[in-house]
Design an enzyme around this catalytic site. Structure first.
Site, short mmCIF file in Angstrom:
data_model
loop_
_atom_site.label_atom_id
_atom_site.label_comp_id
_atom_site.label_asym_id
_atom_site.label_seq_id
_atom_site.Cartn_x
_atom_site.Cartn_y
_atom_site.Cartn_z
N HIS A 1 -16.07 13.48 30.33
CA HIS A 1 -16.45 14.32 29.19
C HIS A 1 -17.50 15.37 29.59
CE1 HIS A 1 -17.26 14.95 24.79
NE2 HIS A 1 -18.46 15.27 25.25
N GLU A 2 -18.56 14.92 30.23
CA GLU A 2 -19.63 15.87 30.60
C GLU A 2 -19.15 16.84 31.69
OE1 GLU A 2 -21.98 16.22 28.65
OE2 GLU A 2 -22.06 14.28 27.64
N HIS B 1 -17.45 19.60 29.98
CA HIS B 1 -18.37 20.65 29.49
C HIS B 1 -18.78 21.59 30.63
CE1 HIS B 1 -18.72 19.30 25.43
NE2 HIS B 1 -19.40 18.20 25.68
N HIS C 1 -15.90 20.59 22.34
CA HIS C 1 -15.38 19.35 21.77
C HIS C 1 -13.98 19.57 21.20
CE1 HIS C 1 -19.62 17.51 21.58
NE2 HIS C 1 -18.98 17.20 22.69
N CYS C 2 -13.16 18.53 21.35
CA CYS C 2 -11.74 18.60 20.99
C CYS C 2 -11.51 17.83 19.70
CB CYS C 2 -10.93 18.00 22.14
SG CYS C 2 -9.16 18.05 21.88
N CYS D 1 -8.61 12.44 22.93
CA CYS D 1 -8.94 13.25 24.10
C CYS D 1 -10.34 12.90 24.60
CB CYS D 1 -8.88 14.73 23.73
SG CYS D 1 -9.44 15.84 25.04
N CYS E 1 -6.61 15.92 27.00
CA CYS E 1 -5.33 16.14 26.31
C CYS E 1 -4.66 17.37 26.94
CB CYS E 1 -5.57 16.35 24.81
SG CYS E 1 -6.34 17.92 24.41
N CYS F 1 -6.62 20.71 26.35
CA CYS F 1 -7.83 20.86 27.17
C CYS F 1 -7.46 21.06 28.65
CB CYS F 1 -8.74 19.65 27.02
SG CYS F 1 -9.57 19.58 25.42
ZN LIG Z 1 -19.83 16.55 24.41
ZN LIG Z 2 -8.62 17.83 24.17
#
Ligand SMILES: [Zn+2]
Ligand SMILES: [Zn+2]
Length: 183
Positions: A130-131, A134, A140-141, A146, A165, A168
């Site tokens: 996740h990070e 970024h 954010h999705c 995701c 996903c 993304c």
């Molecule tokens: Zn985040």
């Molecule tokens: Zn996504």
């Protein structure tokens, strides 16, 4: 190939770091290495909150970035916050190169439950991807499965997959950031 360097923040479980190092390349087309030194979290501690300011950790990481580093991901075991929130699981610089995640609130023990190393490993992998997302300019999705979905509690993290996903992924690949080519 793009290389993610893992930076331990203080003393960390070596087995967990090695597991993360091996797992990240199975989710993103990157190589991953653990750095042989650690960052001391102490200067980022704020006694009035009894927590560690994650933005200050990101700032101090900047001095450790080397020209051949693609991304630098710090892994901490202390409780992180930013001033507008009670806590954060992690923080990243949009567009990179630095990000930090914390194990602190990913542990079942934090919620009074039995230790679960497998679950902890999954959660820290999801937070790391996740990070790193970024740092690749992903926001954010809306898809809750995701890895880029926002999460305000560990239950939300557990709902997510550890992968991007299709939407993304195509955003990232259109920038060739994860295409596995030489940067
Ligand atoms: Zn985040
Ligand atoms: Zn996504």
């Amino acid at each position: 190939m793009n290389l993610v360097h893992l930076l331990p923040v203080g003393k960390l479980d070596g087995a967990l770091l090695r597991e993360l190092r091996d797992a990240i390349p199975r989710r993103l087309h990157v190589a991953c290495e653990v750095l042989p030194y650690e960052l001391d979290p102490t200067p980022s501690y704020h006694a009035e909150r009894q927590q560690y300011h994650s933005s200050e950790i990101l700032q101090r990481m900047q001095a450790l970035v080397r020209a051949h580093y693609w991304r630098l991901l710090a892994v901490a075991d202390v409780d992180l916050y930013i001033p507008i929130l009670k806590y954060v699981f992690g923080e990243a610089q949009m567009g990179g190169p630095c990000a930090v995640v914390s194990l602190h609130r990913l542990r079942q023990e934090f919620y009074g439950l039995d230790r679960d190393d497998a679950l902890l490993g999954q959660r820290v992998l999801k937070e790391s991807v996740h990070e790193l997302g970024h740092t690749l300019n992903l926001r954010h999705c809306q898809d809750y499965r995701c890895v880029m979905a926002s999460s305000h509690s560990v239950e939300w993290i557990d709902l997510r997959e550890s992968t991007l996903c299709d939407s993304c992924r195509s955003q990232v690949e259109s920038k060739a950031a994860l295409a596995g080519k030489r940067a």
